[in-house]
Design a protein around this motif. Structure first.
Motif, PDB file in Angstrom:
ATOM      1  N   TYR B  26      27.357  82.522 -23.383  1.00  0.00           N
ATOM      2  CA  TYR B  26      26.888  82.498 -22.000  1.00  0.00           C
ATOM      3  C   TYR B  26      27.939  81.835 -21.125  1.00  0.00           C
ATOM      4  N   TYR B  27      28.222  82.435 -19.977  1.00  0.00           N
ATOM      5  CA  TYR B  27      28.971  81.734 -18.927  1.00  0.00           C
ATOM      6  C   TYR B  27      27.944  81.321 -17.885  1.00  0.00           C
ATOM      7  N   ASP B  29      24.737  81.434 -16.439  1.00  0.00           N
ATOM      8  CA  ASP B  29      23.595  82.308 -16.690  1.00  0.00           C
ATOM      9  C   ASP B  29      24.017  83.688 -17.180  1.00  0.00           C
ATOM     10  N   ASN B  30      25.322  83.934 -17.108  1.00  0.00           N
ATOM     11  CA  ASN B  30      25.819  85.246 -17.475  1.00  0.00           C
ATOM     12  C   ASN B  30      25.905  85.357 -19.003  1.00  0.00           C
ATOM     13  N   HIS B  31      25.092  86.263 -19.555  1.00  0.00           N
ATOM     14  CA  HIS B  31      25.050  86.456 -20.999  1.00  0.00           C
ATOM     15  C   HIS B  31      26.158  87.436 -21.380  1.00  0.00           C
ATOM     16  N   ALA B  32      27.320  86.915 -21.802  1.00  0.00           N
ATOM     17  CA  ALA B  32      28.506  87.762 -21.945  1.00  0.00           C
ATOM     18  C   ALA B  32      28.600  88.409 -23.319  1.00  0.00           C
ATOM     19  N   CYS B  73      31.033  77.545 -20.385  1.00  0.00           N
ATOM     20  CA  CYS B  73      30.852  78.507 -21.470  1.00  0.00           C
ATOM     21  C   CYS B  73      30.067  77.881 -22.626  1.00  0.00           C
TER      22      CYS B  73
END
Ligand SMILES: Nc1ncnc2c1ncn2[C@@H]1O[C@H](COP(=O)(O)OP(=O)(O)OP(=O)(O)O)[C@@H](O)[C@H]1O
Ligand SMILES: [Mg+2]
Lengths: 448, 265
Positions: B26-27, B29-32, B73
């Motif tokens: 995760y960055y 809230d971004n689930h990468a 991250c």
């Protein structure tokens, strides 16, 4: 062919040979902006030139001083009545005892050059600085065998005579002066012709000590220069390591959280705090609580360190930030530790910025007066050279800007010239520091 | 096609070097990276392909914990190298990165001399006992980076003064100089001309003898040329992973097929 293409543009953009209205407008705006820029530059340049001219024209005279060369007969009856030739015996005669000798010397010198004056003999020594007696006495004490001989001394002229040669003092302005009158100036004129009185380059202004209010001709900036020097040593050796270490920690190691944000905001705020606040803080903490000596360069240095730290931290962090992150990645990628990546790669790249920031911070501290006011480095007559490192840090002293402020405050107009002269000395120091900053920058940047 | 078969058989015998199980990144809230599990074999070239922004670099950076340097991250799941969990609290990422070298997408030589660039890693890891040994390591690394002939006469010139392609090969030389066991390469050829690319590809093939190489690439041809295994990422998911020959000739997932044939990207 050309005519045809110009009159019948084939594309929707029209001919490239004709400038359209939009482009014209844009070009005009650009021209205007350039004109504003050049205007602003010229105004700035004008003020700079005015300032420099004012400083140089007002201050340059402080670097020369009027001297009178007197043939002084060191009368043995007065200086060594018992004829012992013993130094201690001669030392019993105070500077007061030399007044008569100086008066005779002036009269003799005038007679030798066939200068006549209606003034009584007692009024003649007023042309000579009060420092002359001490100067002659010191010479005699250094070599007692001189007693009884006639020796030629170059003594300082009094500040009025000096002012007359520099155009500051006129016969009209002397009309109501209690010390010197127009008849004295007549003598000075003739002495000038005879080459007895001469205006010369005065190194003592740069190296000398401050003098009392009544002897501006003797005052120099040397001792307060040492005061500034010792203060700067304290500032450099405290603020550079502390500032750089704090910045490296904050920038490279500290976790990003509320607490570090708080510290960050406060450092920025500290940089904007008026310096006098640091002065009163120093007074309270270093003098009243820690009982460090008043007026000491050590305390001044500590206060200025507090003031310089935010500047150094901010510029150091900025230059650390400007190092591309890819360099850190590269170092970490080959297995360097965080510490190694910072000290082997990031710090060397940030060095020019750090050095420039530090030197600018130091230059600011060097010119700072207000905090020194509160810890007693202003108003103090810096007349003693420190005799060693400890005394340099701990003995009461002044600093260059404080000395300049002090001179500007004094009543005698001769001190006005010295204040400007002091500013020249200070500016030379600041410029030197800036040049050093530039040179260091170049040197470090050459290593890419 | 024949030699593809040969490679396949070779892969079967290789033992697993890296195992990832249920990795999430995760960055903020971004689930990468979404639940990626993969096994990367030793002495093999594994290619990561996929459209831009699908998380190839992110996953690659998990393998040597370079993501630790990004404060937002967060990595979840297990990643094992030689059966040791590299996210175990006892693992020092510095030691890990000496074992897992990396070449970045953008060439990033140190602003030092070419020699110092290569010598830096061996120096800090104490791989050379004296100057002569260090010289030897540097020369060997530069030769393996296929750049020795171009720079042998100017080892003291700044590394940043080289062309982009030369810089990238210098970075490869720098990475191999520390004798890693795994080499991660993030689009190492994106700044290289076809000749330099061919040289680097040759080099990768050679590195396979001793290392496990993971390479991110946007070029299908490159993936097909150099890798034995290919992983296709899409929107943070590992869509398909298998023998390179299989993926390129007979993909199972329709998304893989559309990407390879140029319909998504
Ligand atoms: N440092 C970062 N901070 C925040 N988000 C990031 C960061 N790096 C990558 N991301 C996000 O993670 C996702 C995956 O990015 P990543 O760089 O791994 O893609 P990629 O597959 O390597 O793409 P490309 O082929 O263009 O290099 C993207 O949505 C991106 O926005
Ligand atoms: Mg990428």
């Amino acid at each position: 062919m050309t005519d045809q293409t110009a009159s019948q543009p084939s594309s929707k953009h029209g001919s490239l040979l004709a400038v359209d209205a939009r482009t014209k407008k844009r070009n005009a705006a650009e021209t205007r902006f350039k004109a504003y820029g050049i205007g602003a530059l010229l105004i700035g340049l004008f003020f700079l030139v005015t300032l420099l001219t004012a400083i140089v024209s007002n201050g340059s005279t402080a670097f020369s001083q009027t001297y009178i060369s007197l043939d002084v007969t060191l009368n043995a009856e007065k200086l060594d009545p018992n004829g012992t030739g013993d130094r201690d015996e001669i030392a019993k005669v105070t500077t007061l005892g030399y007044t008569q000798i100086i008066a005779e010397a002036v009269a003799n010198t005038m007679a030798a050059n066939e200068i006549e004056s209606p003034l009584p003999a007692g009024a003649l020594p007023l042309m000579v600085s009060a420092s002359a007696a001490a100067q002659i006495r010191d010479t005699v004490l250094a070599d007692p065998s001189l007693v009884g001989q006639t020796v030629t001394f170059n003594v300082l002229a009094s500040s009025r005579v000096d002012g007359y040669l520099k155009g500051r003092v006129t016969r009209e302005s002397l009309a109501r002066d209690r010390n010197l009158g127009p008849p004295h100036l007549d003598i000075v004129d003739q002495m000038l012709d005879a080459g007895v009185v001469e205006k010369r380059w005065n190194l003592a202004f740069i190296t000398g000590a401050d003098a009392s209010e009544s002897r501006p001709e003797q005052a120099g900036i040397g001792v307060s220069m040492l005061g500034s020097f010792f203060m700067m040593l304290v500032v450099l050796f405290l603020s550079l390591p502390i500032g750089v270490a704090a910045s490296i920690y904050l920038e490279e190691f500290a976790p990003q959280n509320k607490f570090t944000d708080f510290i960050e905001v406060n450092i920025s705020n500290l940089a904007a705090v008026p310096s006098i606040v640091f002065g009163i803080l120093g007074l309270a903490i270093f003098i009243q609580i820690m009982h460090l000596p008043q007026s000491a360069p050590l305390v001044g240095g500590l206060v200025l360190t507090l003031m310089t730290l935010p500047t150094i931290i901010i510029s150091t962090r900025a230059s650390l930030k400007s190092v591309p992150p890819s360099i850190r990645d590269a170092a970490l990628g080959v297995g360097a530790s965080k510490m190694q990546s910072v000290f082997h790669h990031v710090l060397p790249l940030a060095m020019p910025g750090i050095l420039t920031g530090t030197i600018i911070g130091l230059a600011q501290a060097l010119g700072e007066t207000a905090p020194l006011l509160l810890i007693g480095m202003v108003g103090f007559i810096a007349s003693n050279y420190p005799d060693g490192l400890a005394s340099g840090f701990l003995d009461p002293n002044s600093a260059m800007p404080a000395q300049i402020y002090e001179w500007a405050k004094r009543a005698d107009p001769a001190y006005y010239e010295r204040a400007w002269g002091g500013i020249i000395v200070l500016l030379v120091f600041l410029m030197t520091m800036n040049i050093i900053a530039i040179l260091l920058r170049r040197r470090f940047e050459r290593r890419w | 096609m024949n030699d593809m078969r040969q490679i396949e058989r070779a892969v079967d015998m290789k033992q697993t070097k890296i195992t990832a199980r249920g990795v999430q990144v995760y960055y903020g809230d971004n689930h990468a990276i979404k639940d990626v599990s993969v096994e990367i074999a030793d002495k093999t070239v594994t290619a990561f392909i996929g459209p831009s922004g699908c998380g190839k670099s992110t996953f690659l950076r998990c393998l040597n914990r370079m993501n630790d340097t990004i404060s937002i991250c967060r990595v979840e799941g297990d990643i094992l190298i030689d059966n040791e969990d590299i996210y175990d609290p006892r693992v020092d990422p510095v030691q890990l990165r000496a074992k897992v070298g990396m070449v970045f997408q953008k060439p990033n030589p140190f602003p030092k001399s070419i020699y110092d660039n290569v010598a830096y890693g061996p120096k800090i890891h104490g791989l050379a006992r004296n100057k002569a040994e260090l010289d030897e390591i540097v020369e060997k690394a530069l030769r393996r980076g296929a750049i020795w002939d171009e720079v042998k006469d100017r080892l003291n010139a700044p590394g940043t003064g080289l062309s982009g392609g030369q810089q990238q090969r210098l970075c490869i030389a720098r990475a191999v100089a520390t004798e890693p066991e795994v080499l991660l390469m993030d689009e190492p050829c994106s700044a290289l001309d076809p000749i330099a690319t061919a040289q680097v590809e040759e080099l990768i093939d050679e590195l396979r003898q001793s290392y496990s190489v993971v390479i991110v690439t946007h070029s299908m041809q490159q993936a097909a040329r150099v890798s034995q295994k290919t992983a296709f990422f899409h929107l943070g998911n590992l869509v398909e992973y298998g023998e390179t020959g299989e993926i390129f000739t007979n993909p199972e997932d329709p998304r893989t097929e559309s990407y390879i044939t140029g319909r998504i990207g």
